[in-house]
Design an enzyme around this catalytic site. Structure first.
Site, mmCIF file in Angstrom:
data_model
loop_
_atom_site.group_PDB
_atom_site.id
_atom_site.type_symbol
_atom_site.label_atom_id
_atom_site.label_comp_id
_atom_site.label_asym_id
_atom_site.label_seq_id
_atom_site.Cartn_x
_atom_site.Cartn_y
_atom_site.Cartn_z
ATOM 1 N N THR A 10 -13.528 6.841 15.286
ATOM 2 C CA THR A 10 -14.350 7.838 14.469
ATOM 3 C C THR A 10 -13.076 8.678 13.820
ATOM 4 O OG1 THR A 10 -16.256 7.821 15.360
ATOM 5 C CG2 THR A 10 -15.974 9.366 13.877
ATOM 6 N N GLU A 223 6.291 -5.901 0.101
ATOM 7 C CA GLU A 223 6.709 -7.041 0.081
ATOM 8 C C GLU A 223 6.241 -8.342 0.557
ATOM 9 O OE1 GLU A 223 10.162 -7.798 -0.912
ATOM 10 O OE2 GLU A 223 11.075 -5.796 -1.073
ATOM 11 N N ASP A 253 -4.970 -4.222 8.894
ATOM 12 C CA ASP A 253 -6.109 -4.550 9.269
ATOM 13 C C ASP A 253 -7.028 -5.434 8.286
ATOM 14 O OD1 ASP A 253 -5.570 -3.125 11.632
ATOM 15 O OD2 ASP A 253 -6.467 -1.337 11.273
HETATM 16 P P1 ADP Z 1 0.408 -1.872 7.931
HETATM 17 O O1 ADP Z 1 -0.770 -1.190 7.487
HETATM 18 O O2 ADP Z 1 -0.047 -2.593 9.379
HETATM 19 O O3 ADP Z 1 1.581 -1.037 7.915
HETATM 20 P P2 ADP Z 1 1.603 -3.320 5.999
HETATM 21 O O4 ADP Z 1 1.983 -2.056 5.413
HETATM 22 O O5 ADP Z 1 2.543 -4.307 6.234
HETATM 23 O O6 ADP Z 1 0.767 -3.127 7.328
HETATM 24 O O7 ADP Z 1 0.477 -4.496 4.912
HETATM 25 C C1 ADP Z 1 -0.173 -5.304 5.294
HETATM 26 C C2 ADP Z 1 -0.477 -6.103 4.018
HETATM 27 O O8 ADP Z 1 -1.275 -5.278 3.211
HETATM 28 C C3 ADP Z 1 1.030 -6.560 3.535
HETATM 29 O O9 ADP Z 1 1.355 -7.836 4.067
HETATM 30 C C4 ADP Z 1 0.495 -7.040 1.819
HETATM 31 O O10 ADP Z 1 -0.122 -8.141 1.885
HETATM 32 C C5 ADP Z 1 -0.753 -5.745 1.766
HETATM 33 N N1 ADP Z 1 0.192 -4.537 1.342
HETATM 34 C C6 ADP Z 1 0.433 -3.592 1.897
HETATM 35 N N2 ADP Z 1 0.957 -2.708 0.764
HETATM 36 C C7 ADP Z 1 0.749 -3.265 -0.234
HETATM 37 C C8 ADP Z 1 1.178 -2.746 -1.688
HETATM 38 N N3 ADP Z 1 1.866 -1.635 -1.794
HETATM 39 N N4 ADP Z 1 1.267 -3.761 -2.560
HETATM 40 C C9 ADP Z 1 0.592 -5.042 -2.480
HETATM 41 N N5 ADP Z 1 0.211 -5.260 -1.063
HETATM 42 C C10 ADP Z 1 0.301 -4.541 0.056
#
Ligand code: ADP
Length: 306
Positions: A10, A223, A253
């Site tokens: 939560t 990226e 997630d």
């Molecule tokens: P976490 O939430 O575990 O840090 P990431 O930041 O790597 O994971 O994000 C997971 C996925 O979410 C990326 O591989 C991408 O597909 C999407 N994502 C995250 N941030 C962006 C963004 N700024 N623009 C577009 N897609 C995003």
């Protein structure tokens, strides 16, 4: 179907103009309660895409636990193996966020740490019959290992998300993972390499496949992600959608939940195509605030994703 063995937390979120100092009391301007925990987040995203899902987890016999079970049910998730215990409180994340978006967070895993191998023996009927099982590291590592072992020995595809990362991960986590999906910081902790570009991620993925995972995926935020399977030598970069992000909490997630959905229901697609679609879904989630509240439903997504 998709079975998740993992956490429910939560989120208790206070918005303030600045973060308090030690011993200081300050007034915030907004408070809200959210549903989080990596396991449940991934399960909710898979369910919203249309997967038949079951959440194997433990919450407290308290009002947060009752509310969490209600939330799982509202998302159409089976709670047959969602246990409630009197011995610990439902997991919580107490979060303070200032106007610059900086935060301080205290997690008390509580009941999540009491999910044990005996509970899994009961849930084995569900774990052994599903298409895909996901687990993470927000429950006791021994519990995640047992879940992976049950799934693996029954030919169930395992998707392991080593989060939060541990430096000295038991080597069996690698050999029991069909798909090993981590983010940049987790890849750094696991390999000791610096990961800040798709090239770096490819190098880390190579190290991780050599430890025994069939497929490694490293997500890279804006990226996108990099994939590498044991049968290949050259990592592949799959760029993200170009969107204006407003809140990236829980993006990883959303991505893992979406990937589980495609692995279970669209096994004929290439992994690259599944990752393109998972990138798309996670990119939708970063364009709205909150964690589960930002996860899209099938009805809100383009038809060509299905
Ligand atoms: P976490 O939430 O575990 O840090 P990431 O930041 O790597 O994971 O994000 C997971 C996925 O979410 C990326 O591989 C991408 O597909 C999407 N994502 C995250 N941030 C962006 C963004 N700024 N623009 C577009 N897609 C995003």
């Amino acid at each position: 179907a998709v079975v998740v063995v993992g956490s429910c937390m939560t989120d208790l979120v206070s918005l303030t103009s600045r973060l308090p100092k030690t011993g200081e009391t300050i007034h915030g301007h907004k408070f809200f309660i959210g549903f989080g925990g990596k396991g449940a987040n991934q399960c909710v995203q898979a369910a919203r895409l249309g997967a038949k899902t079951s959440m194997v987890c433990k919450v407290g016999k308290d009002s947060f636990g009752n509310d969490y079970i209600e939330n799982l049910k509202q998302n159409g998730i089976s709670t047959e193996f969602t246990y409630q215990t009197k011995d610990a409180a439902t997991g919580t994340a107490s979060i303070i966020v200032n106007n610059e978006g900086q935060n301080i967070i205290v997690i008390v895993a509580g009941a999540n740490l009491l999910l044990n191998t005996e509970d899994l023996r009961e849930a084995a009927s569900a774990i052994s019959r599903t298409k895909v099982m996901i687990c993470q590291l927000e429950v006791a590592p021994a519990t995640s290992l047992e879940a992976l072992t049950i799934a693996h020995s029954n030919g169930v595809k395992t998707l392991f998300n080593p989060a939060p990362a541990m430096a000295d991960l038991d080597p069996r986590f690698y050999t029991l993972s069909d798909v090993f999906c981590c983010n940049e910081s987790e890849a750094e902790i696991l390999t000791g390499l610096e990961v800040s570009s798709p090239e770096d991620a490819g190098k880390a993925a190579l190290v991780l496949t050599e430890r025994g995972c069939r497929v490694v995926i490293v997500t890279l935020g804006a990226e996108g992600c990099v994939m590498l399977s044991q049968t290949e030598t050259v990592p592949k970069h799959i760029p993200a959608e170009k969107v204006k992000a407003v809140d990236t909490t829980g993006a990883g997630d959303s991505f893992v939940g979406a990937l589980a959905f495609y692995l279970a229901y669209y096994p004929h697609l290439s992994l690259e195509e599944m990752l393109k679609r998972s990138n798309f879904i996670a990119a939708v989630s970063v364009q709205a605030t909150g964690t589960q509240s930002s996860y899209p439903y099938k009805k809100d997504l383009p038809l060509d994703l299905f």
